[in-house]
Motif scaffolding. Structure first.
Motif, mmCIF file in Angstrom:
data_model
loop_
_atom_site.group_PDB
_atom_site.id
_atom_site.type_symbol
_atom_site.label_atom_id
_atom_site.label_comp_id
_atom_site.label_asym_id
_atom_site.label_seq_id
_atom_site.Cartn_x
_atom_site.Cartn_y
_atom_site.Cartn_z
ATOM 1 N N VAL A 10 -13.219 3.705 -8.827
ATOM 2 C CA VAL A 10 -13.149 3.212 -9.641
ATOM 3 C C VAL A 10 -12.372 1.310 -8.681
ATOM 4 C CG1 VAL A 10 -11.200 1.879 -11.107
ATOM 5 C CG2 VAL A 10 -12.136 4.391 -11.005
ATOM 6 N N LEU A 12 -10.727 -1.751 -7.800
ATOM 7 C CA LEU A 12 -9.554 -2.567 -8.124
ATOM 8 C C LEU A 12 -9.534 -4.022 -7.491
ATOM 9 C CD1 LEU A 12 -6.655 -0.359 -8.161
ATOM 10 C CD2 LEU A 12 -8.194 -0.365 -10.204
ATOM 11 N N GLY A 14 -11.508 -8.097 -7.852
ATOM 12 C CA GLY A 14 -11.772 -8.769 -8.463
ATOM 13 C C GLY A 14 -10.569 -9.393 -9.222
ATOM 14 N N ALA A 29 -1.188 -3.858 -13.294
ATOM 15 C CA ALA A 29 -1.651 -2.682 -12.091
ATOM 16 C C ALA A 29 0.832 -2.367 -11.980
ATOM 17 C CB ALA A 29 -1.588 -2.902 -10.957
ATOM 18 N N ASN A 30 1.505 -3.028 -12.116
ATOM 19 C CA ASN A 30 2.999 -2.674 -11.308
ATOM 20 C C ASN A 30 3.423 -2.281 -12.812
ATOM 21 O OD1 ASN A 30 3.281 -3.602 -9.099
ATOM 22 N ND2 ASN A 30 3.531 -5.964 -8.778
ATOM 23 N N LEU B 39 -5.954 9.347 -4.704
ATOM 24 C CA LEU B 39 -6.042 7.680 -5.465
ATOM 25 C C LEU B 39 -6.124 6.965 -5.079
ATOM 26 C CD1 LEU B 39 -2.002 8.010 -6.772
ATOM 27 C CD2 LEU B 39 -3.748 7.773 -7.906
ATOM 28 N N ALA B 40 -6.506 7.659 -3.195
ATOM 29 C CA ALA B 40 -7.320 6.195 -2.210
ATOM 30 C C ALA B 40 -8.645 6.777 -2.658
ATOM 31 C CB ALA B 40 -7.105 7.570 -0.549
ATOM 32 N N LEU B 41 -9.332 7.845 -3.056
ATOM 33 C CA LEU B 41 -10.664 8.383 -3.773
ATOM 34 C C LEU B 41 -10.863 7.397 -4.620
ATOM 35 C CD1 LEU B 41 -12.264 11.840 -2.334
ATOM 36 C CD2 LEU B 41 -12.660 10.226 -1.770
ATOM 37 N N VAL B 42 -10.371 7.369 -5.405
ATOM 38 C CA VAL B 42 -10.797 7.120 -6.897
ATOM 39 C C VAL B 42 -10.264 5.197 -6.898
ATOM 40 C CG1 VAL B 42 -10.392 6.726 -8.984
ATOM 41 C CG2 VAL B 42 -10.463 9.094 -7.857
ATOM 42 N N PHE B 43 -9.306 4.928 -5.808
ATOM 43 C CA PHE B 43 -8.532 3.235 -6.122
ATOM 44 C C PHE B 43 -9.477 2.850 -5.107
ATOM 45 C CE2 PHE B 43 -6.644 5.229 -9.810
ATOM 46 C CZ PHE B 43 -7.229 4.126 -10.896
ATOM 47 N N SER B 44 -9.109 3.353 -3.336
ATOM 48 C CA SER B 44 -9.780 2.483 -2.494
ATOM 49 C C SER B 44 -8.142 1.888 -1.940
ATOM 50 C CB SER B 44 -10.356 1.872 -2.030
ATOM 51 O OG SER B 44 -11.254 1.297 -1.154
ATOM 52 N N SER B 45 -8.249 0.724 -1.381
ATOM 53 C CA SER B 45 -7.728 -0.441 -0.969
ATOM 54 C C SER B 45 -7.767 -1.344 -1.113
ATOM 55 C CB SER B 45 -6.604 0.401 -0.451
ATOM 56 O OG SER B 45 -7.078 0.807 1.287
ATOM 57 N N PRO B 46 -6.904 -2.556 -1.073
ATOM 58 C CA PRO B 46 -7.572 -3.796 -1.261
ATOM 59 C C PRO B 46 -7.415 -4.415 0.422
ATOM 60 C CG PRO B 46 -4.914 -3.614 -1.285
ATOM 61 C CD PRO B 46 -5.545 -2.468 -1.177
ATOM 62 N N ASP B 47 -7.863 -4.997 0.871
ATOM 63 C CA ASP B 47 -8.360 -5.620 1.834
ATOM 64 C C ASP B 47 -9.074 -7.785 1.611
ATOM 65 O OD1 ASP B 47 -8.481 -5.905 4.274
ATOM 66 O OD2 ASP B 47 -10.029 -5.006 4.836
ATOM 67 N N ASP B 48 -8.655 -8.046 1.786
ATOM 68 C CA ASP B 48 -8.897 -9.670 1.013
ATOM 69 C C ASP B 48 -8.947 -9.576 2.772
ATOM 70 O OD1 ASP B 48 -8.742 -9.319 -1.420
ATOM 71 O OD2 ASP B 48 -8.401 -11.448 -1.887
ATOM 72 N N THR B 239 -3.160 -8.397 -4.567
ATOM 73 C CA THR B 239 -4.725 -8.705 -4.274
ATOM 74 C C THR B 239 -5.579 -7.585 -5.498
ATOM 75 O OG1 THR B 239 -5.187 -8.094 -2.532
ATOM 76 C CG2 THR B 239 -4.718 -10.213 -1.998
ATOM 77 N N GLY B 240 -5.927 -8.262 -5.963
ATOM 78 C CA GLY B 240 -6.637 -8.343 -6.983
ATOM 79 C C GLY B 240 -6.108 -7.408 -8.290
ATOM 80 N N ASN B 241 -6.366 -6.211 -8.610
ATOM 81 C CA ASN B 241 -5.390 -5.164 -9.979
ATOM 82 C C ASN B 241 -4.942 -4.181 -8.978
ATOM 83 O OD1 ASN B 241 -6.201 -6.446 -11.995
ATOM 84 N ND2 ASN B 241 -8.045 -5.689 -11.635
ATOM 85 N N TYR B 242 -4.131 -4.240 -7.825
ATOM 86 C CA TYR B 242 -3.492 -2.822 -6.934
ATOM 87 C C TYR B 242 -2.175 -2.997 -7.696
ATOM 88 C CZ TYR B 242 -7.898 -1.886 -4.137
ATOM 89 O OH TYR B 242 -8.811 -0.890 -3.997
ATOM 90 N N PRO B 243 -1.471 -2.092 -7.843
ATOM 91 C CA PRO B 243 -0.147 -2.272 -7.424
ATOM 92 C C PRO B 243 0.049 -2.318 -6.449
ATOM 93 C CG PRO B 243 -1.087 0.364 -7.266
ATOM 94 C CD PRO B 243 -1.640 -0.200 -7.613
ATOM 95 N N SER C 80 -5.907 3.618 2.688
ATOM 96 C CA SER C 80 -6.250 3.809 1.558
ATOM 97 C C SER C 80 -5.146 4.870 1.276
ATOM 98 C CB SER C 80 -6.785 4.268 0.811
ATOM 99 O OG SER C 80 -8.163 3.167 0.776
#
Lengths: 59, 313, 207
Positions: A10, A12, A14, A29-30, B39-48, B239-243, C80
């Motif tokens: 999924v 996140l 964008g 998210a928060n 969580l890491a598999l599903v959402f990965s992590s941001p890296d702008d 960034t993005g929709n990450y917490p 991650s």
């Protein structure tokens, strides 16, 4: 191969989404994380703890 | 000694129940590890990707040139910052205390030298640049100021056409060549390197390029699109929709409300408040009232409900 | 050598003190007071477990250096793991803090346990912050250029330069984690030495 398996299921990335109310401005998210914390805390208070039933209490 | 029930409690002499601390720890670790992997598999992590000066000057050439000018005429954020970079201002104040000023300009940055003249000096010499730099270095401070002022006055009509920065003035001496060459240098990527390598071959210090980048509008515009500005509660956002750093909610909150939202000393005031509140949290066990709330609210009755039930029975 | 001479040795005295304050049955207990029966008690060990995952994933990132995760899928996955374990860490730690507050867990000579816990929380925030500015991406560029104003305004910026990547990385992977590990260790040892705080005594209260 291993690398593609490790890509996010999924994404996140964008544009982010935000909850805006008066001067409160917080990402969903928060907000989700904080709501989950409150729910978890309340659940921890109310949900019965399993070990409680069998009273193998020793003095 | 206080006998308050918020301070004292008799050691427990009541019943015990079996408890396997190693098993508990192992189960907790396995559960948390699985949850993390999930969580890491599903959402990965941001890296702008990082922003470079090259990218900035390519995407926003006028903003870059105007920022370079601001470094030259001393109107940029860094040029007017005060400690720890220079002594241009006394910096923020907490009441009568100018904390930053007291500790001094320990990371000296001279925006004219560090952001404009030194990088240009590192460039391979062209006849135009060489003579511009010779002219600049040989001139008096008054003469330099006059050139820069003339350029600044005309800079409202700055254009960027065919890869060249131009400003309608003939009174700016070497400044048009300097700004235009810095622009070319930035667009080629050479300025990124020149800013980090001023202290030598090996470096891990990005103070200069980061300050330069932050003086422009480009970085801030990108941050605004990503909802990361201080006025957007950005400190806790990712960034993005990450917490993000949700634990900073209270810190970022203060910046949104008066008087801090309009204060020139907001940073130091908010830091002061947060330090005070952290101290209060630290000292909860010793603060009457604050330490009694648990007893008054009786939330503990839920936690120990079996104990009280057994006691009441 | 007389036994009093041996008893007076620093080493002997330290051993006796440790053995007295933390005998093996307290260090690795097999029973717990009967009142310790609530889900709220799992958040301490959850925080510790998340901390372990944070440190382990950090070790893997350290093996290949700070840029690896930008160029490798496996590196990104480890990043991650690092991010999400940090989120779980703070999640659990804050609930642990709420729970301990409402139990008034500082009672009965446990105030230092509370104090070390709060200091660990603050150190963790600093550790996370230095991690955010050590990512070497847009995030770290933006966060460091923003945070510099707050830190500079306190004067700390004169020796703690958030724009100095090398310095921030060192704080993030050496100094602050070491502080967090030591503080967490002290915190846990104090809990083991003093035991879990007993409930409020309600006998004298009218119900």
């Amino acid at each position: 191969m291993a690398e593609s398996l490790l890509a996010a299921l999924v994404s996140l990335n964008g544009p982010g989404h935000y909850f805006h109310w008066h001067w409160i401005d917080i990402s969903y998210a928060n907000l989700t994380v904080i709501a989950l914390m409150v729910v978890t805390f309340v659940a921890a208070l109310f949900v019965p703890f399993p070990g409680r039933r069998h009273k193998k209490e020793t003095k | 000694m206080s006998e308050s029930p918020d301070v004292k409690v008799a050691p427990w002499t009541g019943p015990q129940r079996p408890y396997d601390i190693i098993k508990e720890g192992t189960i907790a670790f396995v559960v948390v590890a699985i949850l993390t992997i999930g969580l890491a598999l599903v959402f990965s992590s941001p890296d702008d990707p990082q922003v470079t000066v090259q990218q900035w000057s390519t995407k926003a050439p006028i903003d870059f040139a105007q920022t370079a000018l601001a470094e030259l005429n001393g109107t940029s954020g860094t040029a007017q910052y005060g400690a720890p970079y220079n002594t241009a201002s006394s910096g923020q104040q907490l009441g009568p205390f100018t904390l930053a000023k007291w500790l001094g300009a320990t990371i000296p940055v001279n925006t004219v030298r560090d952001f404009v003249v030194d990088p240009l000096t590192d460039q391979p010499a062209t006849p135009a640049l060489s003579s511009a730099l010779t002219q600049w270095k040989g001139a008096s401070a008054t003469q330099r100021t006059a050139w820069v002022d003339a350029y600044t006055k005309a800079s409202g009509k700055m254009t960027f056409t065919n890869g060249t920065v131009s400003v309608p003035t003939n009174a700016a001496g070497p400044v048009p060549v300097m700004i235009n060459t810095l622009e070319q240098m930035a667009r080629s990527g050479a300025l990124d390197q020149a800013l980090v390598t001023q202290s030598g071959f090996y470096t891990s210090n990005f103070t200069l390029p980061l300050l330069f980048l932050a003086d422009g509008s480009y970085l801030g515009d990108l941050a605004q699109q990503r909802h990361l500005l201080g006025t957007q509660w950005g400190m806790m956002n990712e960034t993005g929709n990450y917490p993000g750093q949700a634990w900073l909610w209270l810190y970022t909150f203060w910046y949104q409300v008066p008087p801090f939202s309009t204060s020139a000393n907001a940073d130091v005031q908010v830091w002061g408040i947060m330090m005070l509140l952290s101290l209060l949290l630290l000292l909860v066990p010793f603060i009457p009232g604050l330490r009694s709330i648990p007893r008054w609210t009786r939330v503990y009755r839920l936690i120990w409900r079996d104990h009280y039930r057994a006691q009441g029975a | 050598m007389s036994s009093t001479e041996i008893d007076r040795q620093w080493t002997t005295r330290l051993r006796h003190r440790v053995a007295h304050r933390l005998p093996p049955e307290k260090m690795l207990p097999d029973t717990q007071p009967a009142y310790v029966a609530s889900w709220i008690y799992v958040f301490g060990v959850t925080t510790l477990s998340a901390f372990a995952v944070v440190v382990l994933s950090g070790f893997i990132l350290a093996l290949k250096g700070p840029q690896w995760w930008h160029v490798s899928g496996i590196g990104h996955f480890v990043n991650s793991l690092h991010l999400w374990s940090v989120e779980i860490f703070f999640f659990a730690m804050v609930i642990h803090l709420w729970g301990k507050y409402f139990m008034a867990a500082w009672r009965g000579g446990r105030s230092l346990t509370w104090v070390t816990g709060v200091v660990t929380f603050l150190v963790s925030i600093a550790t996370a912050f230095t991690g955010y500015v050590s990512q070497t991406n847009f995030d770290s560029q933006w966060i460091s250029t923003q945070a510099k104003d707050g830190i500079n305004s306190t004067g700390a910026g004169s020796f703690f330069n958030v724009l100095n990547f090398g310095q921030m990385l060192m704080w993030h992977i050496v100094l602050l984690p070491l502080a967090a590990v030591v503080l967490t260790g002290l915190h846990v040892l104090m809990v083991r030495a003093k035991g879990v705080v007993p409930p409020f005594e309600e006998k004298e209260e009218a119900r």
